[in-house]
Every structure is written in structure tokens, then in C-alpha cells.
Design a protein around this motif. Structure first.
Motif, PDB file in Angstrom:
ATOM      1  N   THR A  69     106.474  18.829  20.381  1.00 58.07           N
ATOM      2  CA  THR A  69     105.324  17.929  20.314  1.00 58.07           C
ATOM      3  C   THR A  69     104.987  17.392  21.698  1.00 58.07           C
ATOM      4  OG1 THR A  69     105.758  17.280  18.030  1.00 58.07           O
ATOM      5  CG2 THR A  69     104.463  15.761  19.373  1.00 58.07           C
ATOM      6  N   ALA A  70     103.744  17.598  22.123  1.00 62.72           N
ATOM      7  CA  ALA A  70     103.314  17.184  23.460  1.00 62.72           C
ATOM      8  C   ALA A  70     101.833  17.503  23.615  1.00 62.72           C
ATOM      9  CB  ALA A  70     104.112  17.920  24.540  1.00 62.72           C
ATOM     10  N   VAL A  71     101.271  17.025  24.724  1.00 61.72           N
ATOM     11  CA  VAL A  71      99.968  17.507  25.161  1.00 61.72           C
ATOM     12  C   VAL A  71     100.224  18.714  26.047  1.00 61.72           C
ATOM     13  CG1 VAL A  71      97.864  16.997  26.422  1.00 61.72           C
ATOM     14  CG2 VAL A  71      98.943  15.217  25.027  1.00 61.72           C
ATOM     15  N   TYR A  72      99.571  19.809  25.736  1.00 63.82           N
ATOM     16  CA  TYR A  72      99.741  21.048  26.480  1.00 63.82           C
ATOM     17  C   TYR A  72      98.566  21.244  27.433  1.00 63.82           C
ATOM     18  CZ  TYR A  72     103.741  22.435  23.697  1.00 63.82           C
ATOM     19  OH  TYR A  72     104.994  22.482  23.116  1.00 63.82           O
ATOM     20  N   TYR A  73      98.906  21.582  28.685  1.00 59.99           N
ATOM     21  CA  TYR A  73      97.912  21.753  29.729  1.00 59.99           C
ATOM     22  C   TYR A  73      97.965  23.166  30.296  1.00 59.99           C
ATOM     23  CZ  TYR A  73      97.836  16.629  29.859  1.00 59.99           C
ATOM     24  OH  TYR A  73      97.727  15.301  29.538  1.00 59.99           O
ATOM     25  N   CYS A  74      96.815  23.693  30.574  1.00 61.46           N
ATOM     26  CA  CYS A  74      96.684  24.946  31.303  1.00 61.46           C
ATOM     27  C   CYS A  74      96.543  24.602  32.787  1.00 61.46           C
ATOM     28  CB  CYS A  74      95.440  25.672  30.796  1.00 61.46           C
ATOM     29  SG  CYS A  74      95.111  27.233  31.569  1.00 61.46           S
ATOM     30  N   ALA A  75      97.153  25.423  33.656  1.00 67.06           N
ATOM     31  CA  ALA A  75      97.102  25.152  35.089  1.00 67.06           C
ATOM     32  C   ALA A  75      96.862  26.447  35.856  1.00 67.06           C
ATOM     33  CB  ALA A  75      98.396  24.499  35.550  1.00 67.06           C
ATOM     34  N   ALA A  76      96.264  26.311  37.044  1.00 67.32           N
ATOM     35  CA  ALA A  76      95.994  27.470  37.894  1.00 67.32           C
ATOM     36  C   ALA A  76      95.990  27.026  39.353  1.00 67.32           C
ATOM     37  CB  ALA A  76      94.653  28.100  37.519  1.00 67.32           C
ATOM     38  N   GLY A  77      96.024  28.026  40.242  1.00 60.69           N
ATOM     39  CA  GLY A  77      95.937  27.716  41.660  1.00 60.69           C
ATOM     40  C   GLY A  77      97.215  27.947  42.420  1.00 60.69           C
ATOM     41  N   TYR A  78      98.237  28.536  41.761  1.00 63.22           N
ATOM     42  CA  TYR A  78      99.515  28.771  42.436  1.00 63.22           C
ATOM     43  C   TYR A  78     100.117  30.057  41.903  1.00 63.22           C
ATOM     44  CZ  TYR A  78     104.380  28.152  43.868  1.00 63.22           C
ATOM     45  OH  TYR A  78     105.623  28.325  44.403  1.00 63.22           O
ATOM     46  N   CYS A  79     100.575  30.910  42.832  1.00 66.48           N
ATOM     47  CA  CYS A  79     101.154  32.198  42.449  1.00 66.48           C
ATOM     48  C   CYS A  79     102.568  32.377  43.004  1.00 66.48           C
ATOM     49  CB  CYS A  79     100.279  33.350  42.928  1.00 66.48           C
ATOM     50  SG  CYS A  79      98.692  33.474  42.092  1.00 66.48           S
ATOM     51  N   GLY A  80     103.226  31.318  43.382  1.00 70.13           N
ATOM     52  CA  GLY A  80     104.542  31.421  43.972  1.00 70.13           C
ATOM     53  C   GLY A  80     105.667  31.429  42.947  1.00 70.13           C
ATOM     54  N   TRP A 127     101.223  27.343  31.665  1.00 73.12           N
ATOM     55  CA  TRP A 127     101.130  26.288  30.656  1.00 73.12           C
ATOM     56  C   TRP A 127     102.199  25.245  30.937  1.00 73.12           C
ATOM     57  CZ3 TRP A 127      97.332  25.660  27.202  1.00 73.12           C
ATOM     58  CH2 TRP A 127      96.548  26.760  26.871  1.00 73.12           C
ATOM     59  N   PHE A 128     101.787  24.005  30.881  1.00 71.20           N
ATOM     60  CA  PHE A 128     102.697  22.872  30.992  1.00 71.20           C
ATOM     61  C   PHE A 128     102.556  22.028  29.724  1.00 71.20           C
ATOM     62  CE2 PHE A 128     104.295  22.642  35.396  1.00 71.20           C
ATOM     63  CZ  PHE A 128     103.597  23.698  35.946  1.00 71.20           C
ATOM     64  N   ARG A 129     103.494  21.115  29.537  1.00 77.42           N
ATOM     65  CA  ARG A 129     103.368  20.156  28.445  1.00 77.42           C
ATOM     66  C   ARG A 129     103.943  18.821  28.889  1.00 77.42           C
ATOM     67  NH1 ARG A 129     107.762  22.725  24.146  1.00 77.42           N
ATOM     68  NH2 ARG A 129     109.668  22.199  25.315  1.00 77.42           N
ATOM     69  N   GLN A 130     103.431  17.783  28.260  1.00 77.52           N
ATOM     70  CA  GLN A 130     103.908  16.440  28.570  1.00 77.52           C
ATOM     71  C   GLN A 130     103.990  15.626  27.290  1.00 77.52           C
ATOM     72  OE1 GLN A 130     101.701  14.397  31.655  1.00 77.52           O
ATOM     73  NE2 GLN A 130     103.455  13.105  32.113  1.00 77.52           N
ATOM     74  N   ALA A 131     105.206  15.205  26.974  1.00 78.13           N
ATOM     75  CA  ALA A 131     105.442  14.349  25.827  1.00 78.13           C
ATOM     76  C   ALA A 131     105.394  12.894  26.275  1.00 78.13           C
ATOM     77  CB  ALA A 131     106.800  14.670  25.207  1.00 78.13           C
TER      78      ALA A 131
END
Length: 123
Positions: A90-101, A33-37
């Protein structure tokens, strides 16, 4: 190709809780999970990796002890339980995938992103 669909954002008062969900198609063992304010860079919040002994979570210092990431492999879903929310969350929260490092908090390492879900915490 991995498709990610998030849900669960909303508005809450400080001290409240929200749970975000992200469904992956197909299943992927490592998700974040990432977020961007507004006006800020995208920030890694939490990461989880499925392993033979169970899932291993990682957290940003800013959310350690307040947020919990979990994974339901049968449902291809990762959750982010957010407690004791603060206006700074407070932010937009994003789900991410494709990296296991190990550099899980670097957004450029991820190939797949969800559409984002807004979380607003009022004081």
C-alpha cells in the motif's frame, strides 16, 4: 522536458493484482517506478532500460517475483504488473524518468515525476 501520466491504481484485497501504466511525452528509454507509504521514504520498486538487445528490468528485493515491469516503446508507455499484492504494498506509486545509470533506486537521480497513483491493499 518529459511529462509522465500514470493510471491504474486502486483498491484490492491481499493476493490480488493491479497493473499500473505510465505514458511518457516524449519517449524516454529509461523509466522507473517508485512508491511512498505514509511516513516512509520514497522507495525504488522497479526500473527498465531499453537497449539494442531488448529491455533490461531491475527490481527491488521486496517485489522480486511478484511485480513485472515492461515497456511498449511505440506507445511510450511503461507498465508495472503487480501480482500477489500484500498490505505492505500500500502506497502512492510514482513513475519517474530522466536517469539511466546504475543507481536506479535513488529517487534524487530522477528529474521527472508523474503525479502518483494510489494503491491500497487490504488484508
Amino acid at each position: 522536458q518529459v511529462q509522465l501520466v500514470e493510471s491504474g491504481g486502486g483498491s484490492v484485497q491481499a493476493g490480488g493484482s493491479l497493473r499500473l501504466s505510465c505514458v511518457a511525452s516524449p519517449y524516454t528509454p529509461c523509466m522507473a517506478w517508485f512508491r511512498q507509504a505514509p511516513g516512509k521514504e520514497r522507495e525504488g520498486v522497479a526500473n527498465i532500460r531499453a537497449g539494442t538487445g531488448g529491455s533490461i528490468p531491475y527490481y527491488a528485493n521486496s517485489v522480486q517475483g511478484r511485480f513485472t515491469i515492461s515497456q511498449d516503446n511505440a506507445k511510450r508507455t511503461v507498465y508495472l504488473q503487480m501480482n500477489s499484492l500484500e498490505p505492505e504494498d500500500t502506497a502512492v506509486y510514482y513513475c519517474a524518468a530522466g536517469y539511466c545509470g546504475l543507481s536506479w533506486s535513488r529517487s534524487y537521480n530522477y528529474n521527472y515525476w508523474g503525479q502518483g497513483t494510489q494503491v491500497t491493499v487490504s488484508s
